[in-house]
Design a protein around this motif. Structure first.
Motif, PDB file in Angstrom:
ATOM      1  N   MET A  56       0.846  -1.177   0.000  1.00 37.88           N
ATOM      2  CA  MET A  56       0.000   0.000   0.000  1.00 37.88           C
ATOM      3  C   MET A  56       0.895   1.244   0.000  1.00 37.88           C
ATOM      4  O   MET A  56       1.784   1.376   0.839  1.00 37.88           O
ATOM      5  N   LEU A  57       0.671   2.119  -0.966  1.00 38.62           N
ATOM      6  CA  LEU A  57       1.524   3.296  -1.107  1.00 38.62           C
ATOM      7  C   LEU A  57       0.862   4.572  -0.616  1.00 38.62           C
ATOM      8  O   LEU A  57       1.521   5.467  -0.101  1.00 38.62           O
ATOM      9  N   SER A  58      -0.447   4.662  -0.866  1.00 38.05           N
ATOM     10  CA  SER A  58      -1.139   5.920  -0.586  1.00 38.05           C
ATOM     11  C   SER A  58      -2.579   5.618  -0.234  1.00 38.05           C
ATOM     12  O   SER A  58      -3.178   4.694  -0.774  1.00 38.05           O
ATOM     13  N   TRP A  59      -3.122   6.386   0.672  1.00 34.40           N
ATOM     14  CA  TRP A  59      -4.566   6.354   0.866  1.00 34.40           C
ATOM     15  C   TRP A  59      -5.131   7.558   0.154  1.00 34.40           C
ATOM     16  O   TRP A  59      -4.459   8.585  -0.008  1.00 34.40           O
ATOM     17  N   LEU A  60      -6.325   7.399  -0.312  1.00 32.15           N
ATOM     18  CA  LEU A  60      -6.922   8.425  -1.151  1.00 32.15           C
ATOM     19  C   LEU A  60      -8.324   8.695  -0.648  1.00 32.15           C
ATOM     20  O   LEU A  60      -9.043   7.771  -0.282  1.00 32.15           O
ATOM     21  N   HIS A  61      -8.675   9.963  -0.567  1.00 32.79           N
ATOM     22  CA  HIS A  61     -10.073  10.280  -0.285  1.00 32.79           C
ATOM     23  C   HIS A  61     -10.450  11.552  -1.018  1.00 32.79           C
ATOM     24  O   HIS A  61      -9.587  12.232  -1.581  1.00 32.79           O
ATOM     25  N   THR A  62     -11.732  11.805  -1.057  1.00 36.91           N
ATOM     26  CA  THR A  62     -12.218  12.931  -1.857  1.00 36.91           C
ATOM     27  C   THR A  62     -12.717  14.050  -0.962  1.00 36.91           C
ATOM     28  O   THR A  62     -13.119  13.828   0.189  1.00 36.91           O
ATOM     29  N   HIS A  63     -12.668  15.253  -1.503  1.00 36.69           N
ATOM     30  CA  HIS A  63     -13.226  16.441  -0.861  1.00 36.69           C
ATOM     31  C   HIS A  63     -14.188  17.062  -1.862  1.00 36.69           C
ATOM     32  O   HIS A  63     -13.844  18.034  -2.531  1.00 36.69           O
ATOM     33  N   PRO A  64     -15.396  16.490  -1.980  1.00 37.24           N
ATOM     34  CA  PRO A  64     -16.299  16.974  -3.037  1.00 37.24           C
ATOM     35  C   PRO A  64     -16.704  18.426  -2.810  1.00 37.24           C
ATOM     36  O   PRO A  64     -17.419  18.738  -1.865  1.00 37.24           O
ATOM     37  N   GLY A  65     -16.215  19.309  -3.648  1.00 43.85           N
ATOM     38  CA  GLY A  65     -16.623  20.701  -3.610  1.00 43.85           C
ATOM     39  C   GLY A  65     -15.926  21.554  -2.568  1.00 43.85           C
ATOM     40  O   GLY A  65     -16.278  22.721  -2.416  1.00 43.85           O
ATOM     41  N   TYR A  66     -14.960  21.035  -1.856  1.00 45.91           N
ATOM     42  CA  TYR A  66     -14.344  21.916  -0.855  1.00 45.91           C
ATOM     43  C   TYR A  66     -12.826  21.936  -0.836  1.00 45.91           C
ATOM     44  O   TYR A  66     -12.217  22.278   0.176  1.00 45.91           O
ATOM     45  N   GLY A  67     -12.215  21.647  -1.977  1.00 44.69           N
ATOM     46  CA  GLY A  67     -10.801  21.985  -2.098  1.00 44.69           C
ATOM     47  C   GLY A  67      -9.834  20.869  -1.769  1.00 44.69           C
ATOM     48  O   GLY A  67     -10.199  19.858  -1.176  1.00 44.69           O
ATOM     49  N   VAL A  68      -8.603  21.103  -2.168  1.00 48.80           N
ATOM     50  CA  VAL A  68      -7.558  20.086  -2.035  1.00 48.80           C
ATOM     51  C   VAL A  68      -6.606  20.492  -0.916  1.00 48.80           C
ATOM     52  O   VAL A  68      -5.847  21.452  -1.050  1.00 48.80           O
ATOM     53  N   PHE A  69      -6.688  19.796   0.192  1.00 50.24           N
ATOM     54  CA  PHE A  69      -5.816  20.059   1.340  1.00 50.24           C
ATOM     55  C   PHE A  69      -5.944  18.859   2.265  1.00 50.24           C
ATOM     56  O   PHE A  69      -6.804  17.997   2.057  1.00 50.24           O
ATOM     57  N   LEU A  70      -5.095  18.793   3.271  1.00 41.93           N
ATOM     58  CA  LEU A  70      -5.269  17.792   4.320  1.00 41.93           C
ATOM     59  C   LEU A  70      -5.818  18.500   5.546  1.00 41.93           C
ATOM     60  O   LEU A  70      -5.213  19.464   6.039  1.00 41.93           O
ATOM     61  N   SER A  71      -6.943  18.034   6.035  1.00 42.00           N
ATOM     62  CA  SER A  71      -7.485  18.581   7.275  1.00 42.00           C
ATOM     63  C   SER A  71      -6.646  18.085   8.443  1.00 42.00           C
ATOM     64  O   SER A  71      -5.819  17.182   8.295  1.00 42.00           O
TER      65      SER A  71
END
Ligand SMILES: [Zn+2]
Length: 170
Positions: free
Chosen positions: A105-120
């Protein structure tokens, strides 16, 4: 090894990022399709590939050759939660597809539908707690604007930086 990549397609090379990431077309399209399938709730998956190795310049080459949708997640507007069953199903899927243990496993991926690309803050704590290798990355896709980012460690775990992700329309 996918030979389609030329130096011009390699992600930007900052001097202190711990990794350089190559993402094959198949997992890219699969994860983009997953992102577009859920325009309200977050959704998630994993990128997998051969165990990264160190390049002469000290960075790790992370080559994502395949992807796995996350199962048994709790997906809501504004959050996705991985359960114990999520990890088990992902590890089972990897073991089933690659019984020789040739991918990790290299990366986990999740989506931010409509609210931008960042890590909370929560995203960062998931990354710190569950993805402990310096070559682990976190990928965020934003399906409304069809964009995304791959987040990786700086060398020596000195913070997390955003790496380039190019959304392909195919
Ligand atoms: Zn997030």
């Amino acid at each position: 090894m996918n030979l389609m990549y030329t130096p011009a397609t390699l992600p930007h090379h900052g001097e202190d990022e711990a990794v350089t990431v190559l993402l094959d077309d198949r997992p890219r399209r699969a994860m983009q399709a997953l992102a577009l399938s859920s325009m309200l709730f977050e959704t998630a998956g994993f990128l997998v590939g051969p165990r990264p190795y160190k390049l002469p310049d000290g960075r790790y080459l992370v080559h994502a050759t395949d992807s796995i949708p996350a199962e048994h997640t709790i997906c809501k507007e504004g959050s996705v939660t991985f359960t114990q069953d999520t990890w088990r199903a992902a590890n089972d899927a990897i073991a089933e597809r690659y019984p020789d243990g040739s991918v990790v496993m290299l990366s986990w991926l999740h989506t931010h539908p409509g609210y931008g690309v960042f890590l909370s803050g929560l995203d960062v704590s998931i990354h710190r707690n569950f993805f402990t290798q310096i070559w682990h990355t976190a990928t965020v896709l934003e399906p409304h604007r069809r964009t995304g980012g791959i987040f990786g460690w700086r060398k020596n775990f000195a913070g997390i930086i955003r790496l380039r992700f190019v959304w392909h329309w195919r």
